[in-house]
Design a protein around this motif. Structure first.
Motif, PDB file in Angstrom:
ATOM      1  N   ASP A 131      25.420 -30.315  38.771  1.00 48.49           N
ATOM      2  CA  ASP A 131      25.947 -31.679  38.876  1.00 48.49           C
ATOM      3  C   ASP A 131      27.139 -31.789  39.817  1.00 48.49           C
ATOM      4  O   ASP A 131      27.455 -32.891  40.280  1.00 48.49           O
ATOM      5  N   ILE A 132      27.805 -30.669  40.152  1.00 43.67           N
ATOM      6  CA  ILE A 132      28.954 -30.753  41.063  1.00 43.67           C
ATOM      7  C   ILE A 132      28.521 -30.668  42.532  1.00 43.67           C
ATOM      8  O   ILE A 132      29.341 -30.809  43.430  1.00 43.67           O
ATOM      9  N   LEU A 133      27.243 -30.441  42.772  1.00 44.95           N
ATOM     10  CA  LEU A 133      26.745 -30.299  44.140  1.00 44.95           C
ATOM     11  C   LEU A 133      26.701 -31.653  44.831  1.00 44.95           C
ATOM     12  O   LEU A 133      26.042 -32.582  44.375  1.00 44.95           O
ATOM     13  N   TYR A 141      14.708 -26.416  51.953  1.00 44.03           N
ATOM     14  CA  TYR A 141      14.526 -25.049  51.475  1.00 44.03           C
ATOM     15  C   TYR A 141      14.916 -24.863  50.011  1.00 44.03           C
ATOM     16  O   TYR A 141      14.952 -23.742  49.514  1.00 44.03           O
ATOM     17  N   VAL A 142      15.207 -25.943  49.311  1.00 41.87           N
ATOM     18  CA  VAL A 142      15.634 -25.850  47.918  1.00 41.87           C
ATOM     19  C   VAL A 142      14.441 -26.000  46.980  1.00 41.87           C
ATOM     20  O   VAL A 142      13.632 -26.920  47.115  1.00 41.87           O
ATOM     21  N   PHE A 143      14.362 -25.103  46.016  1.00 43.38           N
ATOM     22  CA  PHE A 143      13.261 -25.133  45.051  1.00 43.38           C
ATOM     23  C   PHE A 143      13.636 -25.888  43.779  1.00 43.38           C
ATOM     24  O   PHE A 143      12.810 -26.575  43.206  1.00 43.38           O
ATOM     25  N   SER A 144      14.852 -25.760  43.311  1.00 41.89           N
ATOM     26  CA  SER A 144      15.295 -26.299  42.023  1.00 41.89           C
ATOM     27  C   SER A 144      14.818 -27.734  41.791  1.00 41.89           C
ATOM     28  O   SER A 144      15.212 -28.651  42.520  1.00 41.89           O
ATOM     29  N   LYS A 149      15.675 -33.661  42.390  1.00 39.94           N
ATOM     30  CA  LYS A 149      15.857 -35.001  41.827  1.00 39.94           C
ATOM     31  C   LYS A 149      17.164 -35.616  42.325  1.00 39.94           C
ATOM     32  O   LYS A 149      17.222 -36.811  42.636  1.00 39.94           O
ATOM     33  N   MET A 150      18.208 -34.783  42.395  1.00 42.38           N
ATOM     34  CA  MET A 150      19.498 -35.262  42.882  1.00 42.38           C
ATOM     35  C   MET A 150      19.407 -35.685  44.342  1.00 42.38           C
ATOM     36  O   MET A 150      19.996 -36.688  44.752  1.00 42.38           O
ATOM     37  N   ILE A 151      18.646 -34.924  45.129  1.00 43.84           N
ATOM     38  CA  ILE A 151      18.451 -35.261  46.542  1.00 43.84           C
ATOM     39  C   ILE A 151      17.718 -36.601  46.663  1.00 43.84           C
ATOM     40  O   ILE A 151      18.113 -37.480  47.440  1.00 43.84           O
ATOM     41  N   ALA A 152      16.653 -36.759  45.866  1.00 40.24           N
ATOM     42  CA  ALA A 152      15.866 -37.997  45.898  1.00 40.24           C
ATOM     43  C   ALA A 152      16.708 -39.201  45.481  1.00 40.24           C
ATOM     44  O   ALA A 152      16.503 -40.316  45.977  1.00 40.24           O
ATOM     45  N   ALA A 153      17.684 -38.977  44.600  1.00 43.67           N
ATOM     46  CA  ALA A 153      18.533 -40.070  44.118  1.00 43.67           C
ATOM     47  C   ALA A 153      19.713 -40.328  45.044  1.00 43.67           C
ATOM     48  O   ALA A 153      20.534 -41.220  44.776  1.00 43.67           O
ATOM     49  N   GLY A 154      19.818 -39.568  46.136  1.00 40.89           N
ATOM     50  CA  GLY A 154      20.899 -39.767  47.092  1.00 40.89           C
ATOM     51  C   GLY A 154      22.236 -39.201  46.656  1.00 40.89           C
ATOM     52  O   GLY A 154      23.279 -39.562  47.201  1.00 40.89           O
TER      53      GLY A 154
END
Length: 400
Positions: A131-133, A141-144, A149-154
């Motif tokens: 959550d601090i990212l 290149y991220v699998f997590s 989900k965080m990337i998709a949510a901006g």
């Protein structure tokens, strides 16, 4: 007489006001100093670090604990360099200690972080702290699943590549820390603009460690930045014990299957050197690796003709294939000489591409880094299936 008194009153009034202001300012400064001394005394007296980490396997960093701060040294951050980078991890709101003028200051616990490698994501996930990212280099290149989900949510911003970071964006974001990768030949001068902007940059050089446990232990550095020593001690101790238990299993095995690793690419076959973490994986899994005696880290580039006679008789072919969908037929199509290998004929060909998502991100280099006991279980299952009959491959898979 009255006029004279009024003249004196007017004459002395500014001085009286000045005296009052000076006295008030002095008393205020004295009060501030007393408060600062009180805070410093309380900081020194407070037990901030009831639990500390101990570094047992990693050679690339050290952590030293004091009353309200920690000192981290990154040793030879750029592999060939003999330099040591020093960092002051200072509890937020406490006074900076004297004597560390050459150290970058990082306020802890971190509230936000930008990273340049998916491996760093693995460290955060291990500690339940994704959550601090806020910034990430090479999002594809991220699998997590959580970070995706965080990337998709901006919630996570693309910050560019390691050697071409978007400094303007990073200065605007102003994360509490940037975790970079210590690639060979790089220098801290590369991050001068960010340092001038007051953004500390810590170099993570886990990839130069010579053992799987040494690489995994870099999670303790992340824990020190987050004040999660208690959590990391418990989790790392569990994986460490399991890894060592598994390694002991193979010591009793008289049979040591011979191993060949990798593929020939662009006129060079890159094999793990004897002091690399991958060669240690092979030894701990009970394998016989021909290049164990090469005493250096990283990869050993050889031509096909040098590798060919060793590969001909190898029992097992590991780390073969770069694409998760590669088959034995695909490998043979690259060079018909692969068909001469005993491992090709027997079908004992394995890649670490079992956990790859739609973007091509490989979890072996993410969560696999901090779960070496699981990767070792896979290798033991491949080399000595009788030792772990119930284990199902996690990171590795057999090519069909």
């Amino acid at each position: 007489m009255i006029k004279e008194l009024l003249r004196l009153r007017v004459f002395w009034l500014p001085y009286a006001v000045l005296l009052f202001l000076t006295t008030a300012t002095f008393e205020s400064c004295q009060s501030d100093r007393s408060e600062q001394k009180k805070e410093a005394s309380e900081s020194r007296g407070k037990n901030y670090y009831a639990e500390k980490v101990e570094i047992k396997h990693a050679k690339g960093f050290t952590i030293t604990y004091f009353d309200h701060y920690k000192i981290v040294n990154i040793i030879s951050p750029f592999e060939k360099s003999a330099d040591t980078l020093k960092y002051l991890l200072l509890e937020r709101g406490t006074p900076r200690p004297q004597g560390f003028a050459d150290a970058q200051t990082i306020e802890i616990p971190l509230r936000n972080l930008a990273v340049t490698s998916s491996m760093h994501v693995g460290l955060l996930e291990f500690l339940g702290s994704t959550d601090i990212l806020t910034g990430l280099s090479g999002m594809q290149y991220v699998f997590s699943p959580e970070v995706r989900k965080m990337i998709a949510a901006g919630k996570v911003t693309e910050i560019g590549r390691e050697q071409g970071l978007n400094e303007e964006k990073l200065v605007t974001m102003h994360p509490g820390l940037i975790m970079a990768t210590g690639s060979p030949g790089a220098k801290m001068d590369h991050y001068a603009t960010l340092k001038q902007a007051g953004i500390p940059v810590v170099i993570n050089s886990e990839w130069v460690e010579t053992t799987p446990l040494g690489r995994a232990e870099w999670v303790k550095l992340m824990a020190a930045l987050l004040n999660k020593e208690k959590l990391v001690n418990a989790k790392f101790s569990a994986l460490e014990n399991e890894y060592q238990r598994l390694a002991l299993l193979t010591e009793k095995s008289k049979n040591k299957p011979s191993i060949i690793s990798g593929l020939n690419t662009k006129d060079a076959w890159f094999l793990p050197n004897g002091d690399s973490y991958m060669a240690q994986f092979f030894r701990d899994a009970g394998g016989n690796y021909h290049w164990n005696s090469t005493k250096t880290t990283g990869s050993l580039p050889l031509n096909f003709e040098t590798v060919y006679p060793v590969a001909l008789t190898a029992d097992v072919w590991l780390n073969v294939g770069f694409n998760s969908k590669d088959t034995r037929a695909d490998i043979l199509a690259q060079d018909v000489r692969y068909g001469d290998f005993q491992s090709y004929k027997s079908g004992k060909m394995y890649s670490y591409n079992n956990r790859v998502n739609e973007q091509g991100s490989n979890d072996f280099f993410e969560s696999g880094t901090v779960n070496p006991h699981i990767a070792l279980s896979d290798l033991i299952k491949i080399l000595h299936p009788e030792l772990l009959p119930a284990h199902q491959l996690v990171y590795y898979k057999q090519l069909k």
